[in-house]
Design a protein around this motif. Structure first.
Motif, short mmCIF file in Angstrom:
data_model
loop_
_atom_site.label_atom_id
_atom_site.label_comp_id
_atom_site.label_asym_id
_atom_site.label_seq_id
_atom_site.Cartn_x
_atom_site.Cartn_y
_atom_site.Cartn_z
N ASN A 1 -0.98 9.92 2.32
CA ASN A 1 0.20 9.05 2.22
C ASN A 1 -0.14 7.64 1.73
N ASN A 2 -1.00 7.57 0.74
CA ASN A 2 -1.38 6.28 0.15
C ASN A 2 -0.68 6.03 -1.18
N GLU A 3 0.22 6.92 -1.56
CA GLU A 3 0.88 6.78 -2.86
C GLU A 3 1.65 5.47 -2.99
N ALA A 4 2.23 5.00 -1.89
CA ALA A 4 2.97 3.74 -1.93
C ALA A 4 2.05 2.57 -2.27
N ILE A 5 0.82 2.62 -1.78
CA ILE A 5 -0.15 1.57 -2.08
C ILE A 5 -0.49 1.60 -3.57
N ALA A 6 -0.78 2.79 -4.08
CA ALA A 6 -1.10 2.93 -5.50
C ALA A 6 0.08 2.49 -6.36
N PRO B 1 0.93 -8.19 -17.16
CA PRO B 1 -0.05 -7.62 -18.11
C PRO B 1 -0.94 -8.65 -18.79
N ASP B 2 -0.50 -9.89 -18.87
CA ASP B 2 -1.29 -10.90 -19.58
C ASP B 2 -1.96 -11.89 -18.65
N GLN B 3 -1.95 -11.59 -17.37
CA GLN B 3 -2.56 -12.50 -16.40
C GLN B 3 -3.66 -11.77 -15.64
N PRO B 4 -4.74 -12.47 -15.35
CA PRO B 4 -5.80 -11.82 -14.58
C PRO B 4 -5.33 -11.51 -13.16
N VAL B 5 -5.69 -10.35 -12.69
CA VAL B 5 -5.32 -9.92 -11.34
C VAL B 5 -6.55 -9.30 -10.69
N THR B 6 -6.82 -9.69 -9.48
CA THR B 6 -7.89 -9.08 -8.71
C THR B 6 -7.26 -8.35 -7.54
N VAL B 7 -7.64 -7.10 -7.38
CA VAL B 7 -7.09 -6.28 -6.30
C VAL B 7 -8.25 -5.77 -5.46
N GLY B 8 -8.16 -5.95 -4.17
CA GLY B 8 -9.15 -5.40 -3.26
C GLY B 8 -8.55 -4.22 -2.52
N VAL B 9 -9.27 -3.12 -2.50
CA VAL B 9 -8.81 -1.94 -1.76
C VAL B 9 -9.77 -1.77 -0.59
N HIS B 10 -9.29 -2.06 0.59
CA HIS B 10 -10.14 -2.04 1.79
C HIS B 10 -9.66 -0.95 2.74
N GLY B 11 -10.59 -0.39 3.47
CA GLY B 11 -10.22 0.60 4.47
C GLY B 11 -11.46 1.24 5.06
N ASP B 12 -11.28 1.90 6.16
CA ASP B 12 -12.39 2.60 6.80
C ASP B 12 -12.86 3.76 5.93
N TRP B 13 -14.03 4.26 6.28
CA TRP B 13 -14.58 5.42 5.59
C TRP B 13 -13.58 6.57 5.71
N GLY B 14 -13.27 7.19 4.59
CA GLY B 14 -12.35 8.32 4.59
C GLY B 14 -10.88 7.96 4.60
N ALA B 15 -10.58 6.66 4.47
CA ALA B 15 -9.18 6.23 4.52
C ALA B 15 -8.42 6.49 3.22
N GLY B 16 -9.16 6.79 2.15
CA GLY B 16 -8.49 7.11 0.90
C GLY B 16 -8.59 6.05 -0.18
N LYS B 17 -9.55 5.13 -0.04
CA LYS B 17 -9.69 4.05 -1.04
C LYS B 17 -9.94 4.62 -2.43
N SER B 18 -10.89 5.53 -2.54
CA SER B 18 -11.21 6.11 -3.85
C SER B 18 -10.03 6.90 -4.40
N SER B 19 -9.30 7.56 -3.53
CA SER B 19 -8.12 8.30 -3.98
C SER B 19 -7.04 7.36 -4.48
N VAL B 20 -6.88 6.21 -3.83
CA VAL B 20 -5.92 5.21 -4.31
C VAL B 20 -6.30 4.79 -5.73
N LEU B 21 -7.58 4.55 -5.95
CA LEU B 21 -8.04 4.16 -7.29
C LEU B 21 -7.78 5.27 -8.30
#
Length: 116
Positions: A14-19, A30-50
Protein backbone atom coordinates in the motif's frame (compact mmCIF):
# COMPACT_ATOMS: atom_id res chain seq x y z
CA UNK A 1 1.07 -14.70 3.00
CA UNK A 2 4.86 -14.51 2.76
CA UNK A 3 6.29 -11.64 0.74
CA UNK A 4 9.73 -11.74 -0.82
CA UNK A 5 12.25 -9.00 -0.14
CA UNK A 6 12.57 -8.01 -3.78
CA UNK A 7 11.53 -4.64 -5.09
CA UNK A 8 8.48 -4.69 -7.29
CA UNK A 9 6.41 -2.42 -9.47
CA UNK A 10 3.31 -4.07 -8.01
CA UNK A 11 2.15 -2.42 -4.79
CA UNK A 12 2.01 -5.12 -2.13
CA UNK A 13 2.46 -2.79 0.85
CA UNK A 14 0.00 0.00 0.00
CA UNK A 15 2.76 2.44 -0.92
CA UNK A 16 1.22 3.47 -4.23
CA UNK A 17 -0.03 6.76 -2.75
CA UNK A 18 3.55 7.67 -1.81
CA UNK A 19 4.81 6.89 -5.31
CA UNK A 20 1.92 8.82 -6.88
CA UNK A 21 2.64 11.87 -4.69
CA UNK A 22 6.31 11.85 -5.70
CA UNK A 23 5.44 11.44 -9.38
CA UNK A 24 3.05 14.40 -9.12
CA UNK A 25 5.70 16.49 -7.36
CA UNK A 26 8.23 15.75 -10.09
CA UNK A 27 5.74 16.45 -12.88
CA UNK A 28 4.60 19.71 -11.27
CA UNK A 29 8.18 21.02 -11.08
CA UNK A 30 9.89 19.76 -14.25
CA UNK A 31 12.36 22.64 -14.50
CA UNK A 32 13.27 22.92 -10.84
CA UNK A 33 15.65 20.74 -8.86
CA UNK A 34 13.89 18.44 -6.43
CA UNK A 35 15.41 16.17 -3.83
CA UNK A 36 13.28 13.35 -2.49
CA UNK A 37 14.23 11.12 0.41
CA UNK A 38 12.53 7.76 0.75
CA UNK A 39 12.97 6.56 4.33
CA UNK A 40 11.64 3.51 6.10
CA UNK A 41 12.51 0.40 8.02
CA UNK A 42 13.98 -2.65 6.34
CA UNK A 43 11.29 -4.27 4.23
CA UNK A 44 8.99 -1.24 4.34
CA UNK A 45 8.93 -0.97 0.55
CA UNK A 46 11.40 1.84 -0.20
CA UNK A 47 12.85 0.09 -3.26
CA UNK A 48 9.37 -0.79 -4.46
CA UNK A 49 8.32 2.86 -4.17
CA UNK A 50 11.29 3.77 -6.38
CA UNK A 51 10.30 1.05 -8.87
CA UNK A 52 6.72 2.38 -8.93
CA UNK A 53 8.01 5.90 -9.54
CA UNK A 54 10.12 4.67 -12.44
CA UNK A 55 7.14 2.75 -13.83
CA UNK A 56 5.06 5.93 -13.56
CA UNK A 57 7.42 7.65 -15.98
CA UNK A 58 7.79 4.68 -18.33
CA UNK A 59 7.58 5.64 -21.98
CA UNK A 60 8.24 9.33 -21.36
CA UNK A 61 11.19 10.29 -23.54
CA UNK A 62 12.05 13.38 -21.48
CA UNK A 63 12.42 11.37 -18.28
CA UNK A 64 15.43 9.26 -17.47
CA UNK A 65 15.53 7.28 -14.24
CA UNK A 66 19.02 6.40 -13.07
CA UNK A 67 19.82 4.08 -10.20
CA UNK A 68 22.79 4.27 -7.88
CA UNK A 69 23.31 1.82 -5.04
CA UNK A 70 25.15 3.76 -2.36
CA UNK A 71 25.58 0.64 -0.22
CA UNK A 72 28.05 -0.71 -2.76
CA UNK A 73 30.35 2.22 -2.00
CA UNK A 74 30.06 2.29 1.77
CA UNK A 75 33.49 3.12 3.12
CA UNK A 76 34.74 4.14 -0.33
CA UNK A 77 37.13 7.07 0.06
CA UNK A 78 35.46 9.26 -2.52
CA UNK A 79 31.90 8.11 -3.12
CA UNK A 80 31.22 11.31 -5.07
CA UNK A 81 33.40 10.10 -7.92
CA UNK A 82 31.63 6.73 -7.89
CA UNK A 83 28.27 8.51 -7.98
CA UNK A 84 29.24 10.75 -10.89
CA UNK A 85 30.77 7.84 -12.78
CA UNK A 86 27.59 5.85 -12.17
CA UNK A 87 25.50 8.69 -13.56
CA UNK A 88 27.74 9.05 -16.62
CA UNK A 89 27.74 5.29 -17.24
CA UNK A 90 23.94 5.14 -16.98
CA UNK A 91 23.58 8.11 -19.31
CA UNK A 92 25.83 6.43 -21.88
CA UNK A 93 23.81 3.21 -21.63
CA UNK A 94 20.40 4.88 -21.81
CA UNK A 95 21.19 7.83 -24.08
CA UNK A 96 23.70 6.59 -26.70
CA UNK A 97 23.86 10.04 -28.33
CA UNK A 98 25.73 11.20 -25.23
CA UNK A 99 28.44 8.54 -25.55
CA UNK A 100 31.22 10.80 -26.83
CA UNK A 101 30.65 13.43 -24.13
CA UNK A 102 30.27 10.74 -21.50
CA UNK A 103 33.52 9.05 -22.44
CA UNK A 104 35.31 12.40 -22.15
CA UNK A 105 33.90 12.91 -18.66
CA UNK A 106 34.83 9.36 -17.65
CA UNK A 107 38.38 9.99 -18.88
CA UNK A 108 38.59 13.05 -16.64
CA UNK A 109 37.47 11.05 -13.61
CA UNK A 110 39.67 8.09 -14.49
CA UNK A 111 42.64 10.41 -14.40
CA UNK A 112 41.69 11.70 -10.96
CA UNK A 113 41.20 8.23 -9.44
CA UNK A 114 43.88 6.30 -11.26
CA UNK A 115 41.37 3.68 -12.44
CA UNK A 116 38.63 3.32 -14.95
Amino acid sequence: MILTDNETKVDLLNNEAIAAAIIKLLRDRPDQPVTVGVHGDWGAGKSSVLEMIEAGFEGEAKVLCLKFNGWRFQGFEDAKIALIEGIVTSLIEKRPALTKAGEAVKDVFAGSTGSR
